[in-house]
Motif scaffolding. Structure first.
Motif, short mmCIF file in Angstrom:
data_model
loop_
_atom_site.label_atom_id
_atom_site.label_comp_id
_atom_site.label_asym_id
_atom_site.label_seq_id
_atom_site.Cartn_x
_atom_site.Cartn_y
_atom_site.Cartn_z
N UNK A 63 -1.54 9.08 -0.45
CA UNK A 63 -2.03 9.62 0.48
C UNK A 63 -1.73 8.53 2.42
N UNK A 64 -1.18 7.44 1.95
CA UNK A 64 -0.82 6.79 3.22
C UNK A 64 0.90 7.10 3.12
N UNK A 65 1.35 7.06 2.27
CA UNK A 65 3.51 7.44 1.92
C UNK A 65 2.93 8.95 2.73
N UNK A 66 2.48 10.10 2.51
CA UNK A 66 2.86 11.49 3.16
C UNK A 66 1.80 11.16 4.43
N UNK A 67 1.05 10.71 5.20
CA UNK A 67 0.91 10.35 6.26
C UNK A 67 2.46 9.00 7.10
N UNK A 68 2.38 8.80 6.92
CA UNK A 68 3.32 7.24 6.91
C UNK A 68 4.42 8.95 7.25
N UNK A 69 5.11 8.82 6.21
CA UNK A 69 6.26 10.66 6.63
C UNK A 69 5.77 11.25 7.75
N UNK A 70 4.78 11.92 8.01
CA UNK A 70 4.27 12.88 8.67
C UNK A 70 4.23 12.25 10.01
N UNK A 71 3.91 10.90 10.34
CA UNK A 71 3.74 10.31 11.74
C UNK A 71 5.44 10.19 11.76
N UNK A 72 6.34 9.63 11.24
CA UNK A 72 7.52 8.65 11.84
C UNK A 72 8.56 10.07 11.56
N UNK A 73 8.61 10.88 10.88
CA UNK A 73 9.28 12.17 10.75
C UNK A 73 10.18 11.72 11.00
N UNK A 74 12.11 12.40 10.56
CA UNK A 74 13.33 12.49 11.01
C UNK A 74 14.10 11.14 11.22
N UNK A 75 14.22 10.40 11.18
CA UNK A 75 14.75 8.67 12.01
C UNK A 75 13.92 7.85 12.04
N UNK A 76 12.50 8.22 11.04
CA UNK A 76 11.74 6.34 11.24
C UNK A 76 12.02 6.24 9.94
N UNK A 77 10.82 4.99 9.72
CA UNK A 77 11.14 3.81 9.13
C UNK A 77 9.69 3.30 8.22
N UNK A 78 9.64 3.62 7.04
CA UNK A 78 9.02 3.24 6.75
C UNK A 78 8.27 1.69 5.04
N UNK A 79 7.30 1.07 5.16
CA UNK A 79 7.75 -0.49 5.03
C UNK A 79 6.79 0.08 4.36
N UNK A 80 7.17 -0.86 2.85
CA UNK A 80 5.97 -0.87 1.91
C UNK A 80 5.53 -2.23 1.39
N UNK A 81 4.31 -3.16 1.29
CA UNK A 81 4.26 -3.99 0.42
C UNK A 81 3.84 -4.17 -0.68
N UNK A 82 3.03 -5.34 -1.49
CA UNK A 82 2.24 -5.70 -2.00
C UNK A 82 2.61 -7.54 -2.28
N UNK B 111 1.04 -0.59 4.23
CA UNK B 111 2.34 0.74 4.31
C UNK B 111 2.01 0.82 5.92
N UNK B 112 3.36 0.70 6.21
CA UNK B 112 3.79 0.44 7.83
C UNK B 112 5.08 1.50 8.08
N UNK B 113 4.45 2.22 9.22
CA UNK B 113 5.46 3.45 9.97
C UNK B 113 5.94 2.71 11.43
N UNK B 114 6.99 3.67 11.91
CA UNK B 114 7.25 3.04 13.40
C UNK B 114 7.41 4.59 13.72
N UNK B 115 6.24 5.24 13.70
CA UNK B 115 5.98 6.51 14.11
C UNK B 115 4.80 6.49 15.38
N UNK B 116 4.66 7.81 15.37
CA UNK B 116 4.13 8.06 16.69
C UNK B 116 2.38 7.08 17.08
N UNK B 117 1.65 7.03 15.81
CA UNK B 117 0.49 5.49 16.45
C UNK B 117 -0.52 6.98 16.57
N UNK B 118 -1.73 5.98 16.29
CA UNK B 118 -3.10 6.68 16.86
C UNK B 118 -3.92 5.63 17.64
N UNK B 119 -4.67 6.95 18.61
CA UNK B 119 -5.29 5.97 19.91
C UNK B 119 -6.00 5.35 19.81
#
Length: 213
Positions: free
Chosen positions: A115-134, A145-153
């Motif tokens: 869920x977290x990965x797909x949510x990040x994928x939908x947020x960044x779209x093409x050209x984005x970056x997703x980082x996963x850390x444990x 799970x971090x992304x550089x996508x659109x963000x949320x209000x």
């Protein structure tokens, strides 16, 4: 029963999305033997997951039931990444520290990570970056799970993010984050989120390294 069954529908939707993404990339990279091997492994893993979802749906009760066993969180993360990888134009980075095993339901945790990965994928779209850390944090296993996508209000985070049937996606069910939070809390864990519109989002999941007495 209706809420829990909706979780299974959402998981099946995620599995179908994974298969669709894999098949979309197949014609482009078909001549690459490594890609073909990875594709077959991903399809096999996804179909096995669909079978597991159907099996659990057949034994469905009125509440979320866990099947705890010793679980390697990093392995769950790797499996989830493999299932959703192949995101065209998305830069993917991971940093997984060695962790002790958790007493958890591996299938449910895989739903959380997916869920977290797909949510990040939908947020960044093409050209984005997703980082996963444990890692570990104060007696907990930590997953971010971090992304550089659109963000949320701020208002969406406060009023809608973890509520069922609330979504910003045109084709979303609005159940993924509600399901994620419910699974994490069933494991006596917690989930936090930081988000800035236009800059990105980070979800952090904390799970106890030892079960609550």
């Amino acid at each position: 029963f209706q809420t829990i069954s909706t979780f299974f529908v959402h998981d099946l939707k995620n599995a179908a999305s994974t298969l669709k993404l894999t098949l979309q990339n197949l014609p482009v990279h078909f001549d690459d033997p490594v890609f073909r091997q990875d594709t077959l492994r991903s399809i096999r893993a996804t179909t096995e997951r669909i079978n597991q979802i159907i099996e659990r749906l057949g034994a469905l009760g009125s509440k979320l039931e866990l099947r705890p066993s010793p679980v390697d969180l990093n392995l769950v993360v790797e499996q989830a990444i493999e299932n959703v990888n192949g995101m065209p134009g998305v830069e993917f980075a991971k940093e997984l520290e060695p962790l002790p095993k958790l007493m958890a339901d591996s299938e449910q945790l895989r739903s959380v990570v997916t869920n977290l990965l797909l949510n990040a994928r939908d947020a960044v779209g093409e050209g984005g970056r997703i980082e996963v850390r444990t890692g570990t944090q104060n007696g907990y296993a930590a997953l971010s799970v971090s992304d550089d996508g659109c963000g949320m209000t701020t208002s969406f985070l406060r009023d809608s993010l973890f509520r069922p049937f609330k979504t910003t996606k045109k084709k979303g069910l609005g159940i993924g984050m509600f399901q994620t939070k419910m699974i994490i809390e069933a494991h006596h864990g917690s989930i936090r989120v930081k988000s800035d519109v236009g800059k990105g989002t980070t979800f952090q999941v904390l799970l106890p390294l030892t079960p609550d007495e």
